[in-house]
Design an enzyme around this catalytic site. Structure first.
Site, mmCIF file in Angstrom:
data_model
loop_
_atom_site.group_PDB
_atom_site.id
_atom_site.type_symbol
_atom_site.label_atom_id
_atom_site.label_comp_id
_atom_site.label_asym_id
_atom_site.label_seq_id
_atom_site.Cartn_x
_atom_site.Cartn_y
_atom_site.Cartn_z
ATOM 1 N N GLU A 97 1.064 6.165 12.911
ATOM 2 C CA GLU A 97 0.035 5.670 12.960
ATOM 3 C C GLU A 97 0.139 4.100 13.677
ATOM 4 O O GLU A 97 -1.094 3.702 14.086
ATOM 5 C CB GLU A 97 -1.627 6.442 11.384
ATOM 6 N N ASP A 98 -0.188 3.558 12.671
ATOM 7 C CA ASP A 98 0.055 1.791 12.656
ATOM 8 C C ASP A 98 0.669 1.148 13.538
ATOM 9 O O ASP A 98 1.206 -0.357 13.634
ATOM 10 C CB ASP A 98 0.379 1.084 11.543
ATOM 11 N N HIS B 256 3.963 7.349 5.446
ATOM 12 C CA HIS B 256 2.837 7.251 5.664
ATOM 13 C C HIS B 256 1.852 6.774 6.659
ATOM 14 O O HIS B 256 0.776 7.659 7.506
ATOM 15 C CB HIS B 256 1.906 7.884 4.780
ATOM 16 N N ASP B 257 2.162 5.463 7.306
ATOM 17 C CA ASP B 257 0.941 4.549 7.829
ATOM 18 C C ASP B 257 2.473 4.598 8.556
ATOM 19 O O ASP B 257 1.037 4.296 10.181
ATOM 20 C CB ASP B 257 0.495 3.687 7.025
ATOM 21 N N HIS C 2 0.701 -1.453 -0.156
ATOM 22 C CA HIS C 2 -0.139 -0.259 0.148
ATOM 23 C C HIS C 2 0.930 1.532 -0.104
ATOM 24 O O HIS C 2 0.633 1.854 -0.865
ATOM 25 C CB HIS C 2 -0.984 0.102 1.270
ATOM 26 N N ASP D 123 -3.142 8.199 -2.110
ATOM 27 C CA ASP D 123 -3.499 7.258 -0.258
ATOM 28 C C ASP D 123 -5.357 6.905 -0.930
ATOM 29 O O ASP D 123 -5.620 5.874 -0.909
ATOM 30 C CB ASP D 123 -3.583 7.984 0.955
#
Length: 739
Positions: free
Chosen positions: A90-91, A86-87, A61, A153
């Site tokens: 957050e993850d 970018h993630d 992704h 995204d």
């Protein structure tokens, strides 16, 4: 997964990474490649134990998002690195501080911006969703690239939604059509906009999407042959003229075909311009315009054009920077065909938007259309007090609206959204000109401030240092820039009147032997059923709270306040839990009005969202039950507004104490030198009185006057009449009518 599968997957990941470097729009230096490689390694490690709902490794992704950022949007190494990461915040356990330490502050700032956008709860009502969108747009103030990566995204998420639950697919697709596609359009990313729209339709109206897609496939062979027929005719002439070019057919997007079918009430077969030709020509900067019109001449030599459908975006580029000639011609078999003419530079800007804009920017001091738009956007974001749903609606309107081109008195060209008024134009020139606007002339003729402008109009703004906006101005403008500035000025005036009201209230209470302090202020706010202390001071300032009402408060405070509280307690103990939990009605919003004229009509509240006075609402005209009132964030709002737009009525709660009324005052007296001057001075010195019209005449020494004024309440009018009576020579002052 088996060891062989993991090995195969790792090879696929490595292949995707190589592809990312290969397709980059920007030229990557060695240091750029090192930065991207480091971001790739950190992302692979951080996401190594994660998988998407489809079962594939999660890392696919962020790589896919980075590829869209690199090739379709055309951003550089910093943005590609941020897209890969970018993630991770957050993850995974990695923090923004870790990113800054491993990379640089810019990458960390962009990843933090993307993380803030992503931290949106999933099942939200419309107003909270709107609030989150506003927060997302605020990141544009820091770096527009954050939004561009967010669009990439969103596009990849839309492309890979098959394994999601149907309700989530619909929700994400609706949000995409509502916000993200217009945003891509406004940033000049037409390819991404088209993909987002088609995918949005695929999940919101799947049967219609599949039906149109099937018909496009069925007619593809016929369309290809038709386009080849036109291309062959044009190629011969263009080759003879020595133009270097390429011609390609471009089918209309599924979403735009659907929109045309809906708007015109026609079937798929009745949509004639389902495809277009694009001619992209080579040119140096000096000959671009000349060659575009040369190609126009060649096209129209062979095919008859529709004059009303010629779009010249070369002489007047769109504010996104888009440039092209759009010619609609009558092709073989009596079919309309759109032919787009662009230079290679124009084509790149149309495809890449923001990134290509800066590649071709001429001179360091020249502002691009995007820069101008971002500056306007920052002004719109200044007013953080704006209701979030209103903000989103205003923002959306300014994103997707068609443009008109108008002229200043000196002949400079300005672009405005379609539907903009002459007052919008004044604010578009400068905020200070807007707030001082006394009148406007369009094409030399004096017009109202809410006059809707048309392309080609020339507007002159008449200003006055004494002019100030009124609440009615909000109905005269459509652009968020104008609305925000007007609201700011009105709020400043309210605060100023509030300060004067506080001083006046202190003096009035002193006569009643009461000290104005925090406790007294709170008691008065409750006594008058207001919301804040500013509401209280403002009403005293404009004369809406009279001396007798303050005496009633003083009397209650000294004699019956204790028994009043006891009765309240007694009543509350006998009240059911249901009554206790009812929301407190904001009583200063006590009247519901409809439309720009503030009509008062009969209505009923809808049971689906149970609105109360003060809520943001709209009216819906039902078949059997008259007007039903819904909250703006009602679950049924989007459905009603999209399917029955013609039955929606603008409605809002108003504070009746702040309504404006018209009154006509008749004056008679003995004519004397300076009487007219004194009369106008007295009226203009009365705060909160606006003169709408004035008519004065004399007849054999007798003075007759008629003045139409706009006032907020009866108290102000009485005060004005008293002051007029004091003028020497005035014999009689009467009120003709008061509405």
């Amino acid at each position: 997964m088996t060891e062989i599968d993991i090995e195969k997957e790792n090879k696929a990941i490595a292949q995707e990474y190589k592809e990312l470097l290969r397709i980059s729009y920007q030229k990557l230096t060695e240091s750029d490649k090192k930065l991207i490689r480091k971001a790739f390694d950190v992302a692979v490690d951080a996401h190594k134990d994660q998988r998407r709902k489809s079962g594939e490794a999660y890392i696919f992704h962020p790589i896919a998002v980075a590829k869209i950022v690199a090739s379709e949007i055309g951003l550089g190494a910093t943005s590609i690195a941020a897209a890969l990461l970018h993630d991770v915040v957050e993850d995974t356990p990695i923090t923004v501080e870790d990113i800054e330490r491993l990379f640089n502050p810019k990458v960390a700032q962009m990843v933090e911006g993307l993380t803030k956008i992503s931290l949106v709860q999933k099942d939200l009502n419309a107003s909270v969703q709107a609030e989150n969108f506003r927060k997302m747009i605020l990141t544009l103030n820091d770096d527009v690239r954050v939004i561009l990566i967010k669009l990439a995204d969103r596009l990849h998420n839309m492309q890979t939604m098959e394994s999601m639950q149907e309700d989530k697919q619909t929700k994400i697709a609706s949000e995409t059509l509502y916000i993200y596609a217009p945003l891509a359009h406004r940033l000049g990313l037409y390819n991404i906009k088209t993909k987002l729209e088609d995918l949005g339709l695929k999940y919101t109206e799947p049967s219609i999407y599949n039906d149109i897609l099937g018909k496009i496939k069925e007619t593809k062979e016929e369309q290809d042959a038709y386009i080849k027929n036109i291309s062959d005719v044009l190629k011969k002439s263009m080759d003879e003229e020595g133009v270097e070019y390429s011609i390609k057919g471009r089918p209309k997007s599924i979403y735009s075909i659907r929109r045309k079918m809906k708007a015109q009430g026609v079937s798929f077969d009745e949509v004639f311009d389902k495809f277009a030709l694009r001619i992209v020509y080579k040119s140096n900067p000096h000959e671009e315009k000349f060659l575009a019109w040369k190609i126009y001449s060649i096209v129209t030599d062979h095919f008859r054009p529709s004059p009303s459908r010629l779009r010249d975006w070369i002489s007047s580029p769109k504010s996104t920077g888009y440039e092209a000639l759009h010619i609609t011609v009558m092709g073989p078999k009596g079919r309309w065909v759109e032919i787009q003419v662009r230079s290679e530079r124009m084509d790149e800007i149309a495809e890449k938007g923001y990134a290509a804009h800066y590649k071709y920017k001429n001179g360091a001091n020249e502002e691009s259309g995007l820069d101008v738009w971002l500056n306007l956007l920052r002004e719109a974001l200044e007013n953080v007090e704006t209701n979030a749903v209103d903000f989103v609606e205003d923002f959306k309107m300014n994103l997707y609206s068609k443009e008109i081109f108008v002229f200043t008195p000196k002949g400079d060209i300005k672009s405005l959204p379609k539907g903009a008024t002459s007052l919008d134009f004044a604010f578009g020139i400068h905020s200070e000109i807007g707030v001082r606007t006394r009148g406007t002339r369009v094409n030399g003729k004096l017009v109202p401030l809410n006059y809707e402008l048309k392309s080609g109009d020339q507007i002159e703004v008449i200003t006055s240092p004494n002019q100030k906006p009124t609440s009615h101005w909000l109905d005269y403008v459509t652009t968020s820039r104008a609305k925000t500035k007007i609201k700011n000025v009105l709020n400043e005036d309210t605060k100023k009147i509030g300060e004067e009201g506080k001083e006046l209230l202190t003096r009035k209470l002193k006569h009643l032997k009461i000290t104005l302090n925090e406790k007294t202020t709170n008691e008065l706010v409750n006594f008058f059923k207001l919301k804040t202390s500013l509401d209280l001071f403002y009403r005293v300032g404009i004369g809406a709270i009279e001396n007798q009402q303050l005496k009633d408060y003083a009397s209650q405070k000294s004699n019956t306040f204790i028994s009043f509280i006891k009765n309240k307690i007694k009543r509350s103990t006998t009240t059911s839990n249901e009554e206790i939990n009812k929301p407190i009605v904001n009583n200063n919003y006590d009247t519901l009005v409809f439309g720009k004229e503030h009509d008062k009509l009969d209505y009923k509240f809808s049971t689906c969202c149970s609105p109360i006075p003060g809520d943001d609402v709209f009216g819906f005209v039902t078949v059997n039950e008259g007007i039903k009132i819904h909250k703006s964030d009602c679950p049924n709002a989007i459905g009603l507004q999209s399917n029955y737009a013609y039955r929606i009525m603008i409605a809002k709660w108003i504070d009746s104490s702040q309504e404006e009324f018209k009154a006509i005052i008749k004056i008679t007296g003995m004519d004397s030198l300076g009487l007219t001057n004194q009369l106008t001075k007295v009226i203009s010195n009365n705060m909160h009185v606006n003169i709408q019209s004035i008519s004065l005449s004399t007849d054999a020494g007798i003075f007759h006057g008629q003045v139409t004024v706009i006032v907020q309440n009866n108290t102000i009018l009485k005060k004005l009449i008293t002051n007029i009576r004091k003028i020497e020579g005035v014999e009689k002052v009467s009120r003709e009518y008061y509405l």
